[in-house]
Design an enzyme around this catalytic site. Structure first.
Site, PDB file in Angstrom:
ATOM      1  N   GLU A 149     -53.881  61.518 -19.850  1.00  9.74           N
ATOM      2  CA  GLU A 149     -52.069  61.617 -19.075  1.00  9.74           C
ATOM      3  C   GLU A 149     -52.226  61.281 -17.803  1.00  9.74           C
ATOM      4  O   GLU A 149     -50.737  60.622 -18.023  1.00  9.74           O
ATOM      5  CB  GLU A 149     -51.932  63.066 -19.190  1.00  9.74           C
ATOM      6  CG  GLU A 149     -51.514  64.124 -20.035  1.00  9.74           C
ATOM      7  CD  GLU A 149     -50.849  63.189 -21.339  1.00  9.74           C
ATOM      8  OE1 GLU A 149     -49.452  62.717 -20.803  1.00  9.74           O
ATOM      9  OE2 GLU A 149     -50.591  63.074 -22.572  1.00  9.74           O
ATOM     10  N   ASN A 172     -49.182  57.878 -16.780  1.00  9.29           N
ATOM     11  CA  ASN A 172     -48.720  58.243 -16.088  1.00  9.29           C
ATOM     12  C   ASN A 172     -48.696  56.802 -15.151  1.00  9.29           C
ATOM     13  O   ASN A 172     -47.248  56.245 -15.199  1.00  9.29           O
ATOM     14  CB  ASN A 172     -48.724  59.165 -14.935  1.00  9.29           C
ATOM     15  CG  ASN A 172     -47.662  60.042 -14.206  1.00  9.29           C
ATOM     16  OD1 ASN A 172     -46.258  59.467 -14.640  1.00  9.29           O
ATOM     17  ND2 ASN A 172     -47.861  60.066 -12.872  1.00  9.29           N
ATOM     18  N   ARG A 209     -40.855  58.571 -23.851  1.00 10.53           N
ATOM     19  CA  ARG A 209     -41.653  59.558 -23.530  1.00 10.53           C
ATOM     20  C   ARG A 209     -40.894  60.976 -23.492  1.00 10.53           C
ATOM     21  O   ARG A 209     -40.380  61.291 -23.532  1.00 10.53           O
ATOM     22  CB  ARG A 209     -41.462  59.166 -22.116  1.00 10.53           C
ATOM     23  CG  ARG A 209     -42.116  57.690 -21.711  1.00 10.53           C
ATOM     24  CD  ARG A 209     -42.819  56.810 -22.452  1.00 10.53           C
ATOM     25  NE  ARG A 209     -44.390  57.793 -21.988  1.00 10.53           N
ATOM     26  CZ  ARG A 209     -45.115  56.996 -22.962  1.00 10.53           C
ATOM     27  NH1 ARG A 209     -45.953  56.208 -23.600  1.00 10.53           N
ATOM     28  NH2 ARG A 209     -46.883  57.425 -22.530  1.00 10.53           N
TER      29      ARG A 209
END
Length: 139
Positions: A42, A46, A100
């Site tokens: 993650e 990002n 997203r």
């Protein structure tokens, strides 16, 4: 341990494996390892999608072990986050056109003991994730 890699989506898997290999010296459970790999995934995603808008720039990954605690730092030098508190809210995304889910920080916070986000608009973002291995086994 410190490595730097290009912000290509393929390198997200590379980052997960590198961290998993590094943390293996602490003899984590399969669940702890999966949690860490998910959080790293993650954080790196990002950096690639939100920090650099999919352009090829550098992402820094650093891991430190102190006792049975691992600290993982994922840093980009991209756009930065204007409002960190807003970005940490579940379902918030700065890229709704990409469909997203906006759950990145929530996932990181769920799987790690502590998540610190430092960011400056136009300068980049640093995500610091901390997890103590073996903590649940002692309860």
């Amino acid at each position: 341990m410190k490595i730097e890699f290009l912000s290509k989506s393929q390198n997200e898997a590379f980052a997960r494996v590198v961290v998993a290999s590094f943390v293996s010296q602490l003899d984590p459970t399969i669940e702890e390892l999966a949690d860490i790999k998910t959080a790293v995934s993650e954080a790196v995603t990002n950096a690639i999608i939100h920090g650099y808008d999919n352009s090829e720039e550098k992402v820094l990954l650093e891991c430190n072990i102190n006792g049975n605690t691992i600290e993982i730092i994922v840093e980009d030098y991209g756009r930065g986050i204007e409002d960190i508190e807003l970005a940490r809210q579940p379902l918030y995304t700065s890229k709704p056109e990409l469909e997203r889910s906006g759950m990145g920080f929530t996932v990181m916070e769920t799987f790690m003991d502590k998540v610190i986000v430092e960011s400056e608009k136009g300068k980049g973002t640093k995500v610091i994730m901390i997890k103590t291995i073996g903590e649940k086994n002692k309860e």
